[in-house]
Design a protein around this motif. Structure first.
Motif, PDB file in Angstrom:
ATOM      1  N   ASP A 184       0.860  -1.175   0.000  1.00  0.00           N
ATOM      2  CA  ASP A 184       0.000   0.000   0.000  1.00  0.00           C
ATOM      3  C   ASP A 184       0.902   1.233   0.000  1.00  0.00           C
ATOM      4  O   ASP A 184       1.487   1.584   1.030  1.00  0.00           O
ATOM      5  N   PHE A 185       1.015   1.862  -1.156  1.00  0.00           N
ATOM      6  CA  PHE A 185       1.888   3.030  -1.287  1.00  0.00           C
ATOM      7  C   PHE A 185       1.121   4.313  -0.938  1.00  0.00           C
ATOM      8  O   PHE A 185       0.016   4.541  -1.455  1.00  0.00           O
ATOM      9  N   THR A 186       1.704   5.124  -0.091  1.00  0.00           N
ATOM     10  CA  THR A 186       1.171   6.463   0.179  1.00  0.00           C
ATOM     11  C   THR A 186       2.321   7.446   0.166  1.00  0.00           C
ATOM     12  O   THR A 186       3.443   7.124   0.565  1.00  0.00           O
ATOM     13  N   GLY A 187       2.038   8.656  -0.303  1.00  0.00           N
ATOM     14  CA  GLY A 187       3.047   9.706  -0.271  1.00  0.00           C
ATOM     15  C   GLY A 187       3.017  10.427   1.065  1.00  0.00           C
ATOM     16  O   GLY A 187       2.119  10.213   1.896  1.00  0.00           O
ATOM     17  N   GLU A 227      -6.065  10.225   4.267  1.00  0.00           N
ATOM     18  CA  GLU A 227      -5.022  10.475   5.264  1.00  0.00           C
ATOM     19  C   GLU A 227      -4.279   9.212   5.690  1.00  0.00           C
ATOM     20  O   GLU A 227      -3.388   9.271   6.545  1.00  0.00           O
ATOM     21  N   LYS A 228      -4.603   8.079   5.091  1.00  0.00           N
ATOM     22  CA  LYS A 228      -3.895   6.845   5.418  1.00  0.00           C
ATOM     23  C   LYS A 228      -2.403   6.998   5.133  1.00  0.00           C
ATOM     24  O   LYS A 228      -1.999   7.561   4.116  1.00  0.00           O
ATOM     25  N   GLN A 229      -1.580   6.476   6.029  1.00  0.00           N
ATOM     26  CA  GLN A 229      -0.135   6.530   5.852  1.00  0.00           C
ATOM     27  C   GLN A 229       0.482   5.155   6.079  1.00  0.00           C
ATOM     28  O   GLN A 229       0.113   4.441   7.016  1.00  0.00           O
ATOM     29  N   THR A 230       1.405   4.779   5.205  1.00  0.00           N
ATOM     30  CA  THR A 230       2.203   3.566   5.382  1.00  0.00           C
ATOM     31  C   THR A 230       3.647   3.898   5.013  1.00  0.00           C
ATOM     32  O   THR A 230       3.896   4.841   4.260  1.00  0.00           O
ATOM     33  N   PRO A 231       4.602   3.125   5.517  1.00  0.00           N
ATOM     34  CA  PRO A 231       6.000   3.362   5.170  1.00  0.00           C
ATOM     35  C   PRO A 231       6.423   2.649   3.886  1.00  0.00           C
ATOM     36  O   PRO A 231       7.588   2.704   3.495  1.00  0.00           O
ATOM     37  N   ALA A 232       5.500   1.971   3.192  1.00  0.00           N
ATOM     38  CA  ALA A 232       5.876   1.065   2.107  1.00  0.00           C
ATOM     39  C   ALA A 232       6.616   1.749   0.967  1.00  0.00           C
ATOM     40  O   ALA A 232       7.608   1.220   0.452  1.00  0.00           O
ATOM     41  N   LEU A 233       6.146   2.915   0.533  1.00  0.00           N
ATOM     42  CA  LEU A 233       6.781   3.564  -0.613  1.00  0.00           C
ATOM     43  C   LEU A 233       8.228   3.928  -0.300  1.00  0.00           C
ATOM     44  O   LEU A 233       9.134   3.645  -1.098  1.00  0.00           O
ATOM     45  N   GLU A 234       8.465   4.531   0.841  1.00  0.00           N
ATOM     46  CA  GLU A 234       9.831   4.906   1.195  1.00  0.00           C
ATOM     47  C   GLU A 234      10.707   3.680   1.405  1.00  0.00           C
ATOM     48  O   GLU A 234      11.903   3.698   1.076  1.00  0.00           O
ATOM     49  N   GLN A 235      10.138   2.601   1.924  1.00  0.00           N
ATOM     50  CA  GLN A 235      10.917   1.378   2.115  1.00  0.00           C
ATOM     51  C   GLN A 235      11.351   0.794   0.770  1.00  0.00           C
ATOM     52  O   GLN A 235      12.503   0.366   0.613  1.00  0.00           O
ATOM     53  N   VAL A 236      10.446   0.768  -0.193  1.00  0.00           N
ATOM     54  CA  VAL A 236      10.793   0.217  -1.501  1.00  0.00           C
ATOM     55  C   VAL A 236      11.742   1.148  -2.248  1.00  0.00           C
ATOM     56  O   VAL A 236      12.644   0.692  -2.956  1.00  0.00           O
ATOM     57  N   LEU A 237      11.558   2.461  -2.082  1.00  0.00           N
ATOM     58  CA  LEU A 237      12.470   3.421  -2.718  1.00  0.00           C
ATOM     59  C   LEU A 237      13.849   3.407  -2.069  1.00  0.00           C
ATOM     60  O   LEU A 237      14.856   3.657  -2.738  1.00  0.00           O
ATOM     61  N   GLY A 238      13.879   3.153  -0.772  1.00  0.00           N
ATOM     62  CA  GLY A 238      15.143   3.246  -0.040  1.00  0.00           C
ATOM     63  C   GLY A 238      15.539   4.682   0.232  1.00  0.00           C
ATOM     64  O   GLY A 238      16.701   4.977   0.516  1.00  0.00           O
TER      65      GLY A 238
END
Length: 259
Positions: A184-187, A227-238
């Motif tokens: 689940d990607f969120t900015g 307003e949902k937030q997850t760390p997934a996008l930053e984790q995959v981007l590094g």
């Protein structure tokens, strides 16, 4: 070999650019005349299942970018044809650009994405699901007369920019650790008052009186649905994802924002 479907679209072109120096890339497009330059091209038309089978042949990874078709029934037809072609072609793994909450909501704008996720699971193919938020490019606030206006009630938005989502897709396509995952990607969360403060301009809430898609989206924002937030996008981007404030500041350098 990585095949990118719908590669002539805005997201597809960015993914191709990310992969040029990292893997063998094939752009699958409806119109080869509009394909990205510098990579192999195959005709792959969502309305022509036979072309999809040929386009996906030999793929170790397939990025199935969702069809631009807005009618849910036609979009589902496009996606199911693509999943069937991928299974018949024996692709090594399928990566699908879905939408947030498509795993649990099967109506409205997630209807086609929900059906596609289910089809991918039934196919038996190795997979990764990338559930996107709304694209930030469509929500960049505009400054007029030295003020920023909005109809979002000051609530947060979790949009992400295509460039970050494309880089994340490229990382998934070239890594083994993502198989079997659904992200689940969120900015980074942002609001219109926050952007106005960063620019040094006034924020003014205005009535949302114009019917249409944006009015419905504004209502969702005011209800806190984005307003949902997850760390997934930053984790995959590094790395941290691009923020809306940094994008707007790049377009409106301080000192010119009141123009």
């Amino acid at each position: 070999m990585i095949v990118i479907s719908a590669a002539s679209g805005a997201l597809g072109r960015l993914v191709v650019d990310q992969l040029r120096t990292r893997a063998e890339v094939v752009a699958a497009v409806r119109d080869p005349g509009r394909a990205p330059e510098g990579v192999a091209v195959r005709r792959g038309d969502y309305d022509d299942p036979a072309s999809l089978l040929e386009a996906f042949d030999g793929a170790t990874r397939l990025l199935l970018i969702s069809s631009p078709e807005l009618d849910p029934a036609r979009r589902i037809g496009h996606h199911l044809a693509a999943v069937a072609a991928a299974a018949k072609a024996g692709v090594g793994a399928i990566v699908y650009t879905s939408f947030l909450e498509a795993d649990t909501v099967a109506t409205g704008m997630t209807e086609a994405h929900h059906a596609t996720e289910q089809a991918i699971l039934r196919s038996g193919l190795p997979y990764t699901i990338l559930r996107h938020p709304f694209y930030g490019e469509a929500f960049v606030p505009r400054i007029s007369g030295g003020e920023l206006t909005g109809s979002t009630g000051g609530r947060g938005l979790n949009t992400a920019f295509r460039s970050d989502l494309a880089e994340a897709a490229a990382n998934v396509l070239t890594g083994e650790e993502h198989l079997g995952q659904a992200y689940d990607f969120t900015g980074p969360l942002w609001s219109h008052p926050e952007v106005a403060e960063a620019l040094g301009v006034t924020y003014r809430e205005v009535p949302d009186i114009t019917p249409g898609p944006m009015s419905r989206l504004n209502a969702q924002v005011r209800a806190g649905a984005m307003e949902k937030q997850t760390p997934a996008l930053e984790q995959v981007l590094g790395r941290p994802a691009e923020t809306m404030v940094s994008r707007v500041l790049a377009q409106h350098p301080l000192g010119t924002s009141r123009a």
